[in-house]
Design an enzyme around this catalytic site. Structure first.
Site, PDB file in Angstrom:
ATOM      1  N   ASN A 108       0.868  -1.186   0.000  1.00  0.00           N
ATOM      2  CA  ASN A 108       0.000   0.000   0.000  1.00  0.00           C
ATOM      3  C   ASN A 108       0.904   1.234   0.000  1.00  0.00           C
ATOM      4  O   ASN A 108       1.507   1.566   1.015  1.00  0.00           O
ATOM      5  CB  ASN A 108      -0.884  -0.047   1.257  1.00  0.00           C
ATOM      6  N   TRP A 109       0.963   1.909  -1.146  1.00  0.00           N
ATOM      7  CA  TRP A 109       1.886   3.063  -1.271  1.00  0.00           C
ATOM      8  C   TRP A 109       1.290   4.363  -0.732  1.00  0.00           C
ATOM      9  O   TRP A 109       1.936   5.412  -0.782  1.00  0.00           O
ATOM     10  CB  TRP A 109       2.318   3.230  -2.735  1.00  0.00           C
ATOM     11  N   LYS A 110       0.058   4.305  -0.266  1.00  0.00           N
ATOM     12  CA  LYS A 110      -0.583   5.490   0.345  1.00  0.00           C
ATOM     13  C   LYS A 110      -0.408   6.722  -0.550  1.00  0.00           C
ATOM     14  O   LYS A 110      -0.469   6.604  -1.767  1.00  0.00           O
ATOM     15  CB  LYS A 110      -0.023   5.707   1.756  1.00  0.00           C
ATOM     16  N   HIS A 120      -9.545   1.315   5.568  1.00  0.00           N
ATOM     17  CA  HIS A 120      -8.198   1.497   6.112  1.00  0.00           C
ATOM     18  C   HIS A 120      -8.256   2.480   7.281  1.00  0.00           C
ATOM     19  O   HIS A 120      -9.034   3.436   7.253  1.00  0.00           O
ATOM     20  CB  HIS A 120      -7.256   2.010   5.025  1.00  0.00           C
ATOM     21  N   GLU A 168      -6.522   4.896   8.169  1.00  0.00           N
ATOM     22  CA  GLU A 168      -6.343   6.319   7.860  1.00  0.00           C
ATOM     23  C   GLU A 168      -7.635   6.925   7.304  1.00  0.00           C
ATOM     24  O   GLU A 168      -7.935   8.093   7.531  1.00  0.00           O
ATOM     25  CB  GLU A 168      -5.159   6.496   6.898  1.00  0.00           C
ATOM     26  N   GLU A 207      -5.407  -4.837  11.040  1.00  0.00           N
ATOM     27  CA  GLU A 207      -4.334  -3.859  11.196  1.00  0.00           C
ATOM     28  C   GLU A 207      -4.569  -3.063  12.471  1.00  0.00           C
ATOM     29  O   GLU A 207      -5.332  -2.089  12.464  1.00  0.00           O
ATOM     30  CB  GLU A 207      -4.320  -2.890  10.013  1.00  0.00           C
ATOM     31  N   GLY A 254       2.606   2.258  10.876  1.00  0.00           N
ATOM     32  CA  GLY A 254       3.573   3.335  10.689  1.00  0.00           C
ATOM     33  C   GLY A 254       4.329   3.719  11.942  1.00  0.00           C
ATOM     34  O   GLY A 254       5.011   4.744  11.968  1.00  0.00           O
ATOM     35  N   SER A 277       3.442  -2.156  10.429  1.00  0.00           N
ATOM     36  CA  SER A 277       4.901  -2.214  10.585  1.00  0.00           C
ATOM     37  C   SER A 277       5.508  -3.562  10.185  1.00  0.00           C
ATOM     38  O   SER A 277       6.473  -4.023  10.794  1.00  0.00           O
ATOM     39  CB  SER A 277       5.305  -1.838  12.012  1.00  0.00           C
ATOM     40  N   GLY A 297       2.814  -0.988   4.396  1.00  0.00           N
ATOM     41  CA  GLY A 297       2.870   0.421   4.031  1.00  0.00           C
ATOM     42  C   GLY A 297       4.317   0.856   3.832  1.00  0.00           C
ATOM     43  O   GLY A 297       4.916   0.673   2.769  1.00  0.00           O
ATOM     44  N   GLY A 298       4.903   1.423   4.870  1.00  0.00           N
ATOM     45  CA  GLY A 298       6.246   2.019   4.790  1.00  0.00           C
ATOM     46  C   GLY A 298       7.287   1.143   4.105  1.00  0.00           C
ATOM     47  O   GLY A 298       8.028   1.604   3.222  1.00  0.00           O
TER      48      GLY A 298
HETATM   49  P1  PGA Z   1       2.821   0.322   7.774  1.00  0.00           P
HETATM   50  O1  PGA Z   1       1.356   0.538   7.145  1.00  0.00           O
HETATM   51  O2  PGA Z   1       3.349  -0.960   7.159  1.00  0.00           O
HETATM   52  O3  PGA Z   1       3.595   1.528   7.360  1.00  0.00           O
HETATM   53  O4  PGA Z   1       2.657   0.194   9.252  1.00  0.00           O
HETATM   54  C1  PGA Z   1       0.466  -0.536   6.993  1.00  0.00           C
HETATM   55  C2  PGA Z   1      -0.831  -0.051   6.406  1.00  0.00           C
HETATM   56  O5  PGA Z   1      -1.230   1.096   6.677  1.00  0.00           O
HETATM   57  O6  PGA Z   1      -1.496  -0.773   5.644  1.00  0.00           O
END
Ligand code: PGA
Length: 251
Positions: free
Chosen positions: A8-10, A97, A99, A170, A176, A215, A236-237
């Site tokens: 997930n590149w956000k 998600h 966010e 999650e 993050g 993470s 994500g990251g």
């Molecule tokens: P993260 O994000 O790997 O940076 O913790 C995961 C996500 O939001 O799907």
């Protein structure tokens, strides 16, 4: 059931950056994806078409979108419809998600509308659920996950094909932050999600994939993917660099 390794590149990467990362990933991973794995890249909308071009016809890769509005078309300024995503080559989309729930204010009910609408439109839907730190501390993990799953799946047709539905657990406090849930916590939460899926769909509930996210990195992905009822990861990251996501995807 194929394990789903999702990036997930956000809200990161211009088209050039996305193209370079996708090309790097294909270079590192193409031809090495085990038959029981699927690698999913979820770029921002603006990079979907360049990433689609890089991944086209490469076995084992899929493309996904981070969001859409649950309507076929219409006067919804700024929004994107599922058919537009299918047209760009997307097979999957995210809903719920953390966010979007906690930064953009999306409700459980709105997330549920998206899941049902996306599935009916022909997308595979990844419903994200997970508790905040204060909810975990108050012993409310099951309550929160149950509420989000009930609302998220309430309008889904009972005969949904299990391959088209994915749940991502999650924990919000692990996204993050560098903190991951311990193996016992992951096993417990995923076991609970599985129980709920079985209660809703019977035996078919065993075929719905449950991803872990929060993470995930090359150093912990091997252990996480080995936990019971973990059918993939949502990253994500650590998915932003081709090398680190390749290491996770092949771990
Ligand atoms: P993260 O994000 O790997 O940076 O913790 C995961 C996500 O939001 O799907």
């Amino acid at each position: 059931m194929k394990k789903l390794m999702a990036a997930n590149w956000k809200m990161y990467k211009t088209r050039d950056e996305a193209e370079q990362t996708a090309r790097g990933l294909v270079g590192l991973v193409a031809g090495r994806i085990p038959a029981d794995r699927e690698v999913l890249v979820i770029p921002p909308f603006t990079a979907l078409s360049v990433v689609a071009r890089e991944l086209a016809a490469i076995p084992g890769f899929s493309l996904g979108a981070q969001n859409f509005y649950p309507a076929a078309q219409g006067a919804f300024t700024g929004e994107i419809a599922p058919d537009m995503l299918l047209d760009l080559g997307c097979a999957y989309a995210l809903a719920g998600h953390s966010e979007r729930r906690h930064v953009l204010g999306e409700s459980d009910a709105f997330v549920g509308r998206k899941v049902a609408f996306g599935l009916a439109a022909g997308l595979r839907m990844i419903l994200c659920v997970g508790e905040k730190i204060e909810e975990r501390q108050a012993g409310l993990v099951r309550e929160v996950v149950k509420r989000q799953l009930d609302a998220g799946l309430s309008d889904v047709v009972p005969d949904v094909h299990p391959e088209t539905l994915v749940v991502a657990y999650e924990p919000v406090w692990a996204i993050g932050t560098g903190l991951t849930a311990g193996p016992a916590d992951v096993a417990e939460a995923h076991g609970f999600v599985r129980e709920m899926l079985r209660a809703r769909y019977g035996e078919k509930g065993n075929e719905v994939r449950i991803l872990y996210g929060g993470s995930v990195k090359p150093e912990n992905s091997g252990e996480i993917i080995g936990i019971d009822n973990v059918d993939g990861v949502l990253v994500g990251g650590a998915s932003l660099r081709a090398e680190s996501f390749a290491a996770i995807a092949l771990a």
